[in-house]
Design an enzyme around this catalytic site. Structure first.
Site, PDB file in Angstrom:
ATOM      1  N   SER A   1     -41.095  42.867  77.198  1.00 39.13           N
ATOM      2  CA  SER A   1     -39.892  42.490  77.961  1.00 39.13           C
ATOM      3  C   SER A   1     -40.323  42.228  79.395  1.00 39.13           C
ATOM      4  O   SER A   1     -41.453  42.568  79.781  1.00 39.13           O
ATOM      5  CB  SER A   1     -38.920  43.661  77.884  1.00 39.13           C
ATOM      6  OG  SER A   1     -37.982  43.643  78.931  1.00 39.13           O
TER       7      SER A   1
ATOM      8  N   TYR B   1     -35.776  52.278  77.980  1.00 37.49           N
ATOM      9  CA  TYR B   1     -36.149  50.948  77.480  1.00 37.49           C
ATOM     10  C   TYR B   1     -37.408  50.458  78.202  1.00 37.49           C
ATOM     11  O   TYR B   1     -38.365  49.996  77.569  1.00 37.49           O
ATOM     12  CB  TYR B   1     -34.972  49.995  77.707  1.00 37.49           C
ATOM     13  CG  TYR B   1     -35.168  48.603  77.166  1.00 37.49           C
ATOM     14  CD1 TYR B   1     -34.887  48.317  75.828  1.00 37.49           C
ATOM     15  CD2 TYR B   1     -35.589  47.560  77.978  1.00 37.49           C
ATOM     16  CE1 TYR B   1     -35.036  47.032  75.333  1.00 37.49           C
ATOM     17  CE2 TYR B   1     -35.739  46.276  77.493  1.00 37.49           C
ATOM     18  CZ  TYR B   1     -35.467  46.011  76.169  1.00 37.49           C
ATOM     19  OH  TYR B   1     -35.616  44.744  75.673  1.00 37.49           O
TER      20      TYR B   1
HETATM   21  P1  NDP Z   1     -30.606  41.857  68.841  1.00 42.35           P
HETATM   22  O1  NDP Z   1     -29.751  43.039  69.122  1.00 42.35           O
HETATM   23  O2  NDP Z   1     -29.996  40.562  68.489  1.00 42.35           O
HETATM   24  O3  NDP Z   1     -31.688  42.213  67.746  1.00 42.35           O
HETATM   25  C1  NDP Z   1     -32.181  43.494  67.521  1.00 42.35           C
HETATM   26  C2  NDP Z   1     -32.574  43.567  66.071  1.00 42.35           C
HETATM   27  O4  NDP Z   1     -33.177  44.826  65.783  1.00 42.35           O
HETATM   28  C3  NDP Z   1     -31.398  43.414  65.150  1.00 42.35           C
HETATM   29  O5  NDP Z   1     -31.759  42.458  64.179  1.00 42.35           O
HETATM   30  C4  NDP Z   1     -31.212  44.788  64.517  1.00 42.35           C
HETATM   31  O6  NDP Z   1     -30.745  44.632  63.187  1.00 42.35           O
HETATM   32  C5  NDP Z   1     -32.633  45.332  64.583  1.00 42.35           C
HETATM   33  N1  NDP Z   1     -32.711  46.794  64.668  1.00 42.35           N
HETATM   34  C6  NDP Z   1     -32.191  47.604  65.621  1.00 42.35           C
HETATM   35  N2  NDP Z   1     -32.464  48.886  65.348  1.00 42.35           N
HETATM   36  C7  NDP Z   1     -33.179  48.894  64.182  1.00 42.35           C
HETATM   37  C8  NDP Z   1     -33.754  49.922  63.395  1.00 42.35           C
HETATM   38  N3  NDP Z   1     -33.639  51.214  63.727  1.00 42.35           N
HETATM   39  N4  NDP Z   1     -34.423  49.568  62.271  1.00 42.35           N
HETATM   40  C9  NDP Z   1     -34.537  48.274  61.925  1.00 42.35           C
HETATM   41  N5  NDP Z   1     -34.018  47.262  62.625  1.00 42.35           N
HETATM   42  C10 NDP Z   1     -33.338  47.569  63.755  1.00 42.35           C
HETATM   43  O7  NDP Z   1     -31.491  41.713  70.171  1.00 42.35           O
HETATM   44  P2  NDP Z   1     -32.662  40.732  70.594  1.00 42.35           P
HETATM   45  O8  NDP Z   1     -32.901  39.673  69.622  1.00 42.35           O
HETATM   46  O9  NDP Z   1     -32.376  40.399  71.991  1.00 42.35           O
HETATM   47  O10 NDP Z   1     -33.898  41.758  70.605  1.00 42.35           O
HETATM   48  C11 NDP Z   1     -35.047  41.610  69.810  1.00 42.35           C
HETATM   49  C12 NDP Z   1     -36.234  42.212  70.547  1.00 42.35           C
HETATM   50  O11 NDP Z   1     -36.456  41.498  71.746  1.00 42.35           O
HETATM   51  C13 NDP Z   1     -36.038  43.664  70.955  1.00 42.35           C
HETATM   52  O12 NDP Z   1     -37.264  44.361  70.821  1.00 42.35           O
HETATM   53  C14 NDP Z   1     -35.658  43.559  72.417  1.00 42.35           C
HETATM   54  O13 NDP Z   1     -35.964  44.704  73.128  1.00 42.35           O
HETATM   55  C15 NDP Z   1     -36.524  42.381  72.837  1.00 42.35           C
HETATM   56  N6  NDP Z   1     -36.137  41.725  74.062  1.00 42.35           N
HETATM   57  C16 NDP Z   1     -34.940  41.038  74.187  1.00 42.35           C
HETATM   58  C17 NDP Z   1     -34.641  40.406  75.371  1.00 42.35           C
HETATM   59  C18 NDP Z   1     -33.393  39.621  75.573  1.00 42.35           C
HETATM   60  O14 NDP Z   1     -33.167  39.139  76.684  1.00 42.35           O
HETATM   61  N7  NDP Z   1     -32.564  39.433  74.582  1.00 42.35           N
HETATM   62  C19 NDP Z   1     -35.536  40.449  76.522  1.00 42.35           C
HETATM   63  C20 NDP Z   1     -36.744  41.188  76.272  1.00 42.35           C
HETATM   64  C21 NDP Z   1     -37.018  41.783  75.099  1.00 42.35           C
HETATM   65  P3  NDP Z   1     -29.824  45.744  62.450  1.00 42.35           P
HETATM   66  O15 NDP Z   1     -28.780  46.160  63.434  1.00 42.35           O
HETATM   67  O16 NDP Z   1     -29.298  45.044  61.245  1.00 42.35           O
HETATM   68  O17 NDP Z   1     -30.777  46.851  62.091  1.00 42.35           O
END
Ligand code: NDP
Length: 257
Positions: free
Chosen positions: A146, A159
């Protein structure tokens, strides 16, 4: 298996959190390049919808229910991938959560919950795919950092700690497993329009405008901005790149304002 630099025909990719946001953006790129995709997340309805989108691209797709903070669940995810596709070539350890609070207000449970998913999760997943990748003669692991891997923000202490940690985890895995022909790299997204940041923009006033103003590209990123970097890091094109942390941020991290 395809011979061109970016061709992923015949390869099998597990994408945790692949049912939405950045994970689905990466899964889409991998599918378009020919890989079979395992969408691994908790919400099975969301996963089924994502799978349908990828199937329309002609990809072979499976969904697996996983909670990445549970090591046994992660082991079952890898076994299910094997049962379905008989190999695993690519891991995108993308699942992540955030709990936004100033440091003084974060409870021990909240701190632990973020560490469990964002730091234990990628470690358990990488450990679980290692034996198969080693036996197959190589593999590709992509982790997700990130801008908080680089910068501090006042509202996300746990985070930020995990996203700094995941870069060091990446370097550690990269050096350990280079001899097994496994490349491990980290993608550092800038500010991307997903469910995660839709919530952030509700909670942190002025965030939307501040990000837009600071990003040289002049916009928020979109999940589809991650298709290219996923294909690059999952393919032979990146075979001599390992342990890198690559910003995909429209210039945010190099902008002096
Ligand atoms: P989303 O919330 O859209 O995606 C997060 C995903 O993680 C979901 O598909 C969720 O699916 C899954 N998830 C959450 N907890 C669990 C768990 N315990 N086990 C399995 N799956 C899990 O967010 P983003 O797409 O934005 O985030 C994706 C990654 O990118 C993350 O690591 C985030 O920190 C990182 N990121 C995002 C940024 C942004 O600006 N959006 C910036 C920097 C980094 P479900 O709920 O079905 O389990």
């Amino acid at each position: 298996m395809g011979s061109s630099l970016f061709d992923l025909t015949g390869r099998v990719a597990i994408v945790t959190g692949g049912n939405g946001g950045i994970g689905l953006g990466m899964a889409t790129g991998l599918a378009e390049a020919g890989a079979a995709i395992v969408i691994a997340a908790r919400d099975q309805k969301k996963s089924a919808e994502a799978a349908e989108k990828l199937q329309k691209l002609g990809a072979r797709v499976a969904t697996v229910e996983v909670d990445v903070k549970d090591q046994n669940s992660v082991k079952r995810m890898v076994q299910a991938t094997f049962d379905r596709f008989q190999r695993v070539d690519i891991l995108v350890a993308n699942a992540g959560i955030n709990i936004r609070k100033p440091p003084q207000d974060v409870s021990a449970e909240e701190w632990q919950a973020v560490l469990d998913v964002n730091l234990n999760g990628p470690f358990f997943c990488a450990q679980a795919v290692y034996p198969a990748m080693k036996a197959q003669g190589g593999g590709k692991i992509i982790t997700i950092g990130s801008m908080t891997s680089i910068f501090g923000v006042p509202f996300a202490p746990a985070y930020s700690a995990t996203k700094g940690g995941v870069v060091q985890l990446t370097r550690s895995l990269a050096t350990a497993w280079a001899k097994d022909n496994i490349q491990v790299n980290c993608v550092l997204p800038g500010w991307i329009d997903t469910d995660l940041t839709r919530q952030a923009r509700k909670q942190v006033q002025g965030l939307h405008e501040r990000v837009e103003a600071r990003t040289p590209a002049g916009r928020w990123g979109e999940p589809k901005d991650f298709a290219g970097v996923a294909v690059f890091l999952a393919s032979h094109a990146s075979d001599f790149i390992t342990g890198a942390a690559i910003p995909v941020d429209g210039g945010y991290s190099v902008s002096g304002g």
